[in-house]
Scaffold this motif. Structure first.
Motif, PDB file in Angstrom:
ATOM      1  N   GLY A   1      -4.606  -2.390  -8.871  1.00 14.46           N
ATOM      2  CA  GLY A   1      -4.378  -2.738  -7.472  1.00 14.46           C
ATOM      3  C   GLY A   1      -5.490  -2.183  -6.585  1.00 14.46           C
ATOM      4  N   GLY A   2      -5.912  -0.956  -6.882  1.00 15.74           N
ATOM      5  CA  GLY A   2      -6.958  -0.307  -6.090  1.00 15.74           C
ATOM      6  C   GLY A   2      -8.268  -1.086  -6.169  1.00 15.74           C
ATOM      7  N   LYS A   3      -8.603  -1.530  -7.375  1.00 16.36           N
ATOM      8  CA  LYS A   3      -9.862  -2.273  -7.526  1.00 16.36           C
ATOM      9  C   LYS A   3      -9.794  -3.606  -6.781  1.00 16.36           C
ATOM     10  CE  LYS A   3     -11.394  -0.226 -11.826  1.00 16.36           C
ATOM     11  NZ  LYS A   3     -10.789  -0.019 -13.134  1.00 16.36           N
ATOM     12  N   ALA A   4      -8.667  -4.287  -6.903  1.00 17.46           N
ATOM     13  CA  ALA A   4      -8.529  -5.586  -6.224  1.00 17.46           C
ATOM     14  C   ALA A   4      -8.611  -5.412  -4.707  1.00 17.46           C
ATOM     15  CB  ALA A   4      -7.206  -6.236  -6.620  1.00 17.46           C
ATOM     16  N   ALA A   5      -7.930  -4.391  -4.192  1.00 16.06           N
ATOM     17  CA  ALA A   5      -7.932  -4.160  -2.741  1.00 16.06           C
ATOM     18  C   ALA A   5      -9.332  -3.780  -2.273  1.00 16.06           C
ATOM     19  CB  ALA A   5      -6.926  -3.053  -2.394  1.00 16.06           C
ATOM     20  N   ASP A   6      -9.999  -2.934  -3.054  1.00 18.19           N
ATOM     21  CA  ASP A   6     -11.327  -2.457  -2.668  1.00 18.19           C
ATOM     22  C   ASP A   6     -12.318  -3.620  -2.545  1.00 18.19           C
ATOM     23  OD1 ASP A   6     -13.035  -0.249  -2.061  1.00 18.19           O
ATOM     24  OD2 ASP A   6     -14.041  -0.627  -3.971  1.00 18.19           O
ATOM     25  N   GLU A   7     -12.192  -4.570  -3.435  1.00 22.04           N
ATOM     26  CA  GLU A   7     -13.100  -5.726  -3.397  1.00 22.04           C
ATOM     27  C   GLU A   7     -12.944  -6.504  -2.080  1.00 22.04           C
ATOM     28  OE1 GLU A   7     -13.171  -9.009  -6.547  1.00 22.04           O
ATOM     29  OE2 GLU A   7     -13.461  -7.142  -7.669  1.00 22.04           O
TER      30      GLU A   7
ATOM     31  N   GLN B   1      -3.961   3.764  -0.464  1.00 20.28           N
ATOM     32  CA  GLN B   1      -4.881   3.719   0.675  1.00 20.28           C
ATOM     33  C   GLN B   1      -6.157   4.526   0.374  1.00 20.28           C
ATOM     34  OE1 GLN B   1      -3.123   5.995   3.790  1.00 20.28           O
ATOM     35  NE2 GLN B   1      -3.748   4.551   5.392  1.00 20.28           N
ATOM     36  N   SER B   2      -5.993   5.702  -0.241  1.00 17.79           N
ATOM     37  CA  SER B   2      -7.152   6.575  -0.459  1.00 17.79           C
ATOM     38  C   SER B   2      -8.085   6.052  -1.548  1.00 17.79           C
ATOM     39  CB  SER B   2      -6.696   7.994  -0.816  1.00 17.79           C
ATOM     40  OG  SER B   2      -5.975   7.960  -2.026  1.00 17.79           O
ATOM     41  N   ASP B   3      -7.655   5.037  -2.296  1.00 16.41           N
ATOM     42  CA  ASP B   3      -8.539   4.439  -3.302  1.00 16.41           C
ATOM     43  C   ASP B   3      -9.542   3.478  -2.665  1.00 16.41           C
ATOM     44  OD1 ASP B   3      -7.893   5.666  -5.644  1.00 16.41           O
ATOM     45  OD2 ASP B   3      -6.354   4.220  -6.232  1.00 16.41           O
ATOM     46  N   VAL B   4      -9.336   3.155  -1.402  1.00 11.63           N
ATOM     47  CA  VAL B   4     -10.220   2.195  -0.729  1.00 11.63           C
ATOM     48  C   VAL B   4     -10.886   2.910   0.461  1.00 11.63           C
ATOM     49  CG1 VAL B   4     -10.357  -0.084   0.345  1.00 11.63           C
ATOM     50  CG2 VAL B   4      -8.618   0.342  -1.395  1.00 11.63           C
ATOM     51  N   ARG B   5     -12.151   3.299   0.264  1.00 10.53           N
ATOM     52  CA  ARG B   5     -12.831   4.151   1.258  1.00 10.53           C
ATOM     53  C   ARG B   5     -13.008   3.466   2.609  1.00 10.53           C
ATOM     54  NH1 ARG B   5     -12.781   9.079  -1.656  1.00 10.53           N
ATOM     55  NH2 ARG B   5     -12.112   8.166  -3.572  1.00 10.53           N
ATOM     56  N   SER B   6     -13.013   2.142   2.595  1.00  4.76           N
ATOM     57  CA  SER B   6     -13.241   1.415   3.858  1.00  4.76           C
ATOM     58  C   SER B   6     -12.177   1.711   4.919  1.00  4.76           C
ATOM     59  CB  SER B   6     -13.244  -0.093   3.624  1.00  4.76           C
ATOM     60  OG  SER B   6     -13.899  -0.406   2.446  1.00  4.76           O
TER      61      SER B   6
ATOM     62  N   MET C   1       0.822  -1.209   0.000  1.00  2.00           N
ATOM     63  CA  MET C   1       0.000   0.000   0.000  1.00  2.00           C
ATOM     64  C   MET C   1       0.864   1.271   0.000  1.00  2.00           C
ATOM     65  SD  MET C   1      -2.683   0.809   2.990  1.00  2.00           S
ATOM     66  CE  MET C   1      -1.365   1.368   4.053  1.00  2.00           C
ATOM     67  N   ILE C   2       0.324   2.301  -0.610  1.00  2.00           N
ATOM     68  CA  ILE C   2       0.919   3.649  -0.487  1.00  2.00           C
ATOM     69  C   ILE C   2       0.043   4.376   0.531  1.00  2.00           C
ATOM     70  CG2 ILE C   2       1.445   5.806  -1.683  1.00  2.00           C
ATOM     71  CD1 ILE C   2       1.547   4.081  -4.314  1.00  2.00           C
ATOM     72  N   ALA C   3       0.595   4.654   1.688  1.00  2.00           N
ATOM     73  CA  ALA C   3      -0.204   5.216   2.786  1.00  2.00           C
ATOM     74  C   ALA C   3      -0.326   6.724   2.592  1.00  2.00           C
ATOM     75  CB  ALA C   3       0.416   4.861   4.130  1.00  2.00           C
ATOM     76  N   ASP C   4      -1.120   7.121   1.588  1.00  2.00           N
ATOM     77  CA  ASP C   4      -1.209   8.549   1.267  1.00  2.00           C
ATOM     78  C   ASP C   4      -2.041   9.322   2.300  1.00  2.00           C
ATOM     79  OD1 ASP C   4      -3.549   7.345   0.378  1.00  2.00           O
ATOM     80  OD2 ASP C   4      -3.390   8.048  -1.698  1.00  2.00           O
TER      81      ASP C   4
END
Ligand code: TYM
Length: 325
Positions: free
Chosen positions: A301-307, A82-87, A40-43
């Motif tokens: 990566g963002g889509k995979a993590a978000d799922e 990190q910011s691509d995954v709202r959870s 992850m990029i902890a933005d």
């Protein structure tokens, strides 16, 4: 047998340094083959200190390029923001409501900032809860980090237990993976290498930066013929990380029996670091030319993590009573 799950991250606060690399990032590359890995990029964590939007944008992209340049392969591991995954922020709030202020006041990061009389924003105070959410959303078995993150992993496990005890079994308790052989990488003043101390060497440093950093390593005033202590010596420690067996044994011999001056040992270290950094720097420059590829990697990566995260969050919402259907 299913692969073990792994998650880790670094902040987008500027150029990563060799402490970040040897303490954590090198392990990311070494472990991507036989683990199910997310990097992850902890933005959002960086927002606690970075206030300039153009700087933040640049930092985020740079970490993605750095990950690729050190050898993280997006076909094997996922790289995401990190910011691509709202959870992440949603779960942080849930954890905030389970956590007491005195408990968070024990955090080293908070205490350090307070001791330096820095203005502590709520984001910095709450840093460990966002980190707990980062990790627990993905049920990783292990989290490879440097030694300074040990307490954050303890907070993460405590928070998982607190949630599980309150609402029922939901989160797996992850283990930190801190390489004992690496420990804390020193900066050129002998303290922990850290951007905030200004004692660091960027991982993709220029030859001039390498020379400047190395020639200013703090030593005692022993003469070349004097015997020198290898244990706890910053210059020797850095030789251990960068120098070939031959160079290292020459330096060790000169330390243990006398015969090598710190000036010469520094010049040898400059050459070792240059030889290590040059190919990495070239690879990075190559990757940086194709911004679209880097953005595609982040998107995927963002889509995979978000799922993964969203599925976990659905369970959390149900457990805490936010789901009324
Ligand atoms: P960050 O960006 O400050 O540091 C990234 C990694 O580098 C390690 N490190 C060091 N290791 C050895 N010697 C040093 N001098 C040194 N300096 C830094 C850090 O231990 C870290 O592993 N909180 C994390 C970012 C994060 C994170 C996460 C990590 C946010 N969410 C979830 C894992 C899982 C941090 O401070 O990174």
């Amino acid at each position: 047998m299913a692969k073990q799950k792994l998650l880790s991250g670094i902040q987008a606060t500027g150029k990563p340094h060799i402490g970040n690399y040897f303490g954590a990032m090198k392990q990311f590359v070494d472990m991507q083959d036989d683990h199910d890995a997310l990097f992850m990029i902890a933005d959002l964590h960086s927002l606690t200190t970075v206030k300039d939007p153009s700087v933040l944008r640049e930092n985020i992209l740079n970490v993605a390029i750095d990950y690729l340049a050190i050898g993280i392969d997006p076909n094997k591991a996922k790289i995401f923001r990190q910011s691509d995954v709202r959870s992440h922020t949603e779960l942080t709030w849930v954890f905030n409501c389970l956590t007491s202020m005195p408990y968070l006041m024990r955090a080293h990061s908070f205490k350090d900032a307070e001791a330096k009389s820095k203005e502590v924003n709520i984001g910095l105070f709450d840093y460990p809860m966002l980190m707990a959410a980062d990790i627990l959303l993905y049920d990783p078995d292990i989290v490879p980090v440097g030694a300074d993150q040990k307490q954050h992993l303890e907070f993460t496990r405590d928070t998982a237990e607190k949630f599980n005890n309150t609402y029922g079994e939901t989160f797996k308790l992850p283990e930190d993976k801190i390489l004992k052989s690496v420990g804390t990488i020193p900066g050129n003043d002998g303290r922990k290498m850290s951007k905030s101390y200004g004692n660091h060497l960027p991982l993709f440093a220029s030859d001039e930066e390498i020379e400047k950093f190395t020639m200013s390593i703090v030593t005692d005033s022993k003469a070349p013929e004097d015997k020198k202590e290898t244990e706890g010596d910053t210059l020797f420690r850095l030789h251990e990380l960068f120098s070939s067996e031959d160079v290292l044994s020459e330096v060790r011999n000169g330390y243990e029996n006398g015969g090598i001056g710190y000036g010469d040992a520094k010049k040898m270290l400059v050459e070792s670091i240059k030889a290590f950094v040059a190919p990495l720097r070239e690879k990075r420059a190559e990757i940086a030319k194709d911004k679209n590829h880097v953005l595609d990697v982040l998107d995927e990566g963002g889509k995979a993590a978000d799922e993964i995260a969203e599925e976990k969050m659905r369970d959390v919402r149900e457990k805490i009573g936010l789901n009324i259907s």
